[in-house]
Design a protein around this motif. Sequence first.
Motif, PDB file in Angstrom:
ATOM      1  N   ALA A   1       0.816  -1.212   0.000  1.00  0.00           N
ATOM      2  CA  ALA A   1       0.000   0.000   0.000  1.00  0.00           C
ATOM      3  C   ALA A   1       0.848   1.260   0.000  1.00  0.00           C
ATOM      4  N   CYS A   2       2.140   1.114   0.240  1.00  0.00           N
ATOM      5  CA  CYS A   2       3.042   2.265   0.339  1.00  0.00           C
ATOM      6  C   CYS A   2       3.979   2.296  -0.871  1.00  0.00           C
ATOM      7  N   PRO A   3       3.972   3.401  -1.636  1.00  0.00           N
ATOM      8  CA  PRO A   3       4.856   3.477  -2.809  1.00  0.00           C
ATOM      9  C   PRO A   3       6.324   3.283  -2.463  1.00  0.00           C
ATOM     10  N   LEU A   4       6.763   3.760  -1.311  1.00  0.00           N
ATOM     11  CA  LEU A   4       8.163   3.614  -0.916  1.00  0.00           C
ATOM     12  C   LEU A   4       8.551   2.138  -0.825  1.00  0.00           C
ATOM     13  N   PHE A   5       7.684   1.335  -0.188  1.00  0.00           N
ATOM     14  CA  PHE A   5       7.981  -0.094  -0.054  1.00  0.00           C
ATOM     15  C   PHE A   5       7.812  -0.836  -1.372  1.00  0.00           C
ATOM     16  N   GLN A   6       6.879  -0.365  -2.221  1.00  0.00           N
ATOM     17  CA  GLN A   6       6.740  -0.971  -3.542  1.00  0.00           C
ATOM     18  C   GLN A   6       8.049  -0.846  -4.315  1.00  0.00           C
ATOM     19  N   TYR A   7       8.648   0.349  -4.282  1.00  0.00           N
ATOM     20  CA  TYR A   7       9.912   0.567  -4.974  1.00  0.00           C
ATOM     21  C   TYR A   7      11.042  -0.207  -4.305  1.00  0.00           C
ATOM     22  N   ALA A   8      11.009  -0.269  -2.973  1.00  0.00           N
ATOM     23  CA  ALA A   8      12.052  -0.994  -2.254  1.00  0.00           C
ATOM     24  C   ALA A   8      12.023  -2.474  -2.606  1.00  0.00           C
ATOM     25  N   LEU A   9      10.823  -3.063  -2.657  1.00  0.00           N
ATOM     26  CA  LEU A   9      10.689  -4.486  -2.978  1.00  0.00           C
ATOM     27  C   LEU A   9      11.141  -4.779  -4.407  1.00  0.00           C
ATOM     28  N   GLN A  10      11.003  -3.779  -5.293  1.00  0.00           N
ATOM     29  CA  GLN A  10      11.419  -3.950  -6.680  1.00  0.00           C
ATOM     30  C   GLN A  10      12.887  -3.562  -6.891  1.00  0.00           C
ATOM     31  N   LYS A  11      13.552  -3.160  -5.800  1.00  0.00           N
ATOM     32  CA  LYS A  11      14.966  -2.780  -5.834  1.00  0.00           C
ATOM     33  C   LYS A  11      15.224  -1.578  -6.739  1.00  0.00           C
ATOM     34  N   LYS A  12      14.229  -0.682  -6.819  1.00  0.00           N
ATOM     35  CA  LYS A  12      14.408   0.533  -7.615  1.00  0.00           C
ATOM     36  C   LYS A  12      15.079   1.590  -6.752  1.00  0.00           C
ATOM     37  N   GLN A  13      16.191   2.082  -7.226  1.00  0.00           N
ATOM     38  CA  GLN A  13      16.976   2.986  -6.401  1.00  0.00           C
ATOM     39  C   GLN A  13      16.772   4.456  -6.740  1.00  0.00           C
ATOM     40  N   GLN A  14      16.154   4.751  -7.884  1.00  0.00           N
ATOM     41  CA  GLN A  14      16.006   6.141  -8.256  1.00  0.00           C
ATOM     42  C   GLN A  14      14.855   6.794  -7.489  1.00  0.00           C
ATOM     43  N   THR A  15      14.952   8.105  -7.345  1.00  0.00           N
ATOM     44  CA  THR A  15      13.850   8.865  -6.740  1.00  0.00           C
ATOM     45  C   THR A  15      12.688   8.901  -7.723  1.00  0.00           C
ATOM     46  N   ALA A  16      11.477   8.755  -7.211  1.00  0.00           N
ATOM     47  CA  ALA A  16      10.301   8.748  -8.072  1.00  0.00           C
ATOM     48  C   ALA A  16       9.208   9.608  -7.464  1.00  0.00           C
ATOM     49  N   ALA A  17       8.398  10.235  -8.323  1.00  0.00           N
ATOM     50  CA  ALA A  17       7.251  11.031  -7.881  1.00  0.00           C
ATOM     51  C   ALA A  17       5.982  10.232  -8.142  1.00  0.00           C
ATOM     52  N   VAL A  18       5.151  10.088  -7.123  1.00  0.00           N
ATOM     53  CA  VAL A  18       3.922   9.310  -7.253  1.00  0.00           C
ATOM     54  C   VAL A  18       2.782  10.031  -6.552  1.00  0.00           C
ATOM     55  N   GLU A  19       1.571   9.725  -7.005  1.00  0.00           N
ATOM     56  CA  GLU A  19       0.372  10.191  -6.299  1.00  0.00           C
ATOM     57  C   GLU A  19      -0.173   9.034  -5.477  1.00  0.00           C
ATOM     58  N   THR A  20      -0.583   9.318  -4.260  1.00  0.00           N
ATOM     59  CA  THR A  20      -1.168   8.285  -3.412  1.00  0.00           C
ATOM     60  C   THR A  20      -2.067   8.941  -2.376  1.00  0.00           C
ATOM     61  N   ASN A  21      -2.793   8.130  -1.636  1.00  0.00           N
ATOM     62  CA  ASN A  21      -3.657   8.632  -0.570  1.00  0.00           C
ATOM     63  C   ASN A  21      -3.090   8.257   0.790  1.00  0.00           C
ATOM     64  N   ILE A  22      -3.200   9.178   1.751  1.00  0.00           N
ATOM     65  CA  ILE A  22      -2.842   8.870   3.132  1.00  0.00           C
ATOM     66  C   ILE A  22      -3.978   9.322   4.048  1.00  0.00           C
ATOM     67  N   LYS A  23      -3.981   8.800   5.250  1.00  0.00           N
ATOM     68  CA  LYS A  23      -5.045   9.111   6.195  1.00  0.00           C
ATOM     69  C   LYS A  23      -4.535  10.108   7.240  1.00  0.00           C
ATOM     70  N   GLN A  24      -5.299  11.206   7.395  1.00  0.00           N
ATOM     71  CA  GLN A  24      -4.959  12.176   8.428  1.00  0.00           C
ATOM     72  C   GLN A  24      -5.368  11.657   9.804  1.00  0.00           C
ATOM     73  N   LYS A  25      -4.940  12.375  10.843  1.00  0.00           N
ATOM     74  CA  LYS A  25      -5.252  11.967  12.202  1.00  0.00           C
ATOM     75  C   LYS A  25      -6.760  11.908  12.443  1.00  0.00           C
ATOM     76  N   ASN A  26      -7.518  12.807  11.789  1.00  0.00           N
ATOM     77  CA  ASN A  26      -8.973  12.829  11.967  1.00  0.00           C
ATOM     78  C   ASN A  26      -9.687  11.757  11.140  1.00  0.00           C
ATOM     79  N   GLY A  27      -8.918  10.931  10.445  1.00  0.00           N
ATOM     80  CA  GLY A  27      -9.497   9.829   9.666  1.00  0.00           C
ATOM     81  C   GLY A  27      -9.788  10.176   8.224  1.00  0.00           C
ATOM     82  N   GLU A  28      -9.600  11.428   7.844  1.00  0.00           N
ATOM     83  CA  GLU A  28      -9.913  11.849   6.475  1.00  0.00           C
ATOM     84  C   GLU A  28      -8.790  11.444   5.526  1.00  0.00           C
ATOM     85  N   LEU A  29      -9.202  10.895   4.372  1.00  0.00           N
ATOM     86  CA  LEU A  29      -8.224  10.546   3.340  1.00  0.00           C
ATOM     87  C   LEU A  29      -7.883  11.787   2.521  1.00  0.00           C
TER      88      LEU A  29
END
Length: 352
Positions: free
Chosen positions: A64-92
């Motif tokens: 669910a995390c782009p950082l770990f997706q790239y890590a698992l694929q052994k991609k070493q370059q910096t990448a820009a991605v769009e994703t959703n995260i949850k704030q403390k109040n529960g809002e995406l």
Amino acid sequence: MKIEECQIYEIIKNSLPIGFTLVDEEGVIVDFNPKAEVITGYLRNEVIGKSHLEILHGTTDKEACPLFQYALQKKQQTAAVETNIKQKNGELITIVASISPFFDKDQNFIGGIELFRDITQIKKLERERKNILPMFAHDMKNPVITAGGFLSRLLSGKVGTLTEQQMNNLHTIKEELTKVEELISDFLEFSRFEATEYRPLKSAFNIEEAVNHQIDIIRLEAEEKNIQISFEYPETLIPVISADGKMMERVIANLLDNALKYSPNDTSVLVKLNDWNLEVQVQVIDGGVGISEAHLPYIFDAFYRVSRDSEGSGLGLSIAKEIIEAHGGKIWVQSAPGMGSTFSFTLPKAER
């Protein structure tokens, strides 16, 4: 780190106008800057030592995390991605993140950095704009068509005889109404390109015949301005290519229309069809007013017009670019003030 290096790190981290998160190999948050606090609603001391996945992604699934997706694929370059995260109040919220996974010399993941900013409002405005444009154009189209129908009845004499002056006035109104209808059609087509990715409906397409056909259509308009249109093509027959014929004819018609519109009377327009190794190229060369260097980078942008006096919606070239690029081709312009313009595009001969 030396003391000076630590101080520099803290200054840079805390001054960043975007969120900064540093995690270890397990995804545990090691550092969190003030802007990240603002974006997520979490204070730094609330997240340090806790799972980045659980806090921001609401899951333990590393996929669910782009950082770990790239890590698992052994991609070493910096990448820009769009994703959703949850704030403390529960809002995406939607973020755009620059992710940088770190690896040791044995290619083992040892942590990473995420730099992110909140683009939720921007995405909302984009959705609203995409919804408003087709609704606006659609709501305008019906009354325009209705008004055109009533005008046609008046001009046909079915509701009574009209004077010559009345007829002239009604013809002027109908011509202006036709321009409005064309603008609305451009808006509707552009909104369809924006709403979904355009996918060409390809079939066998004879580009030489298509260019000839579009020249024949526009020749009468050219004669009214005493503009000579000529067509140059190779002696050897260019093979039939695979393309969306209807859309390609729109591109050719648009470029020819622009050439006539911006060319003075008593000039010429040359259309060239070139046979390259893997591609075919079409060029529309006019002797018009030309385009200044300041305008050239934006000429294919939606709604862009070189001057306020320019007619049309400013969408024709933008739509042409979408069509050509969807076919795997390229489109560009070469121009200078007083030297005319050359619009060129290429199309691959075979599927890529």
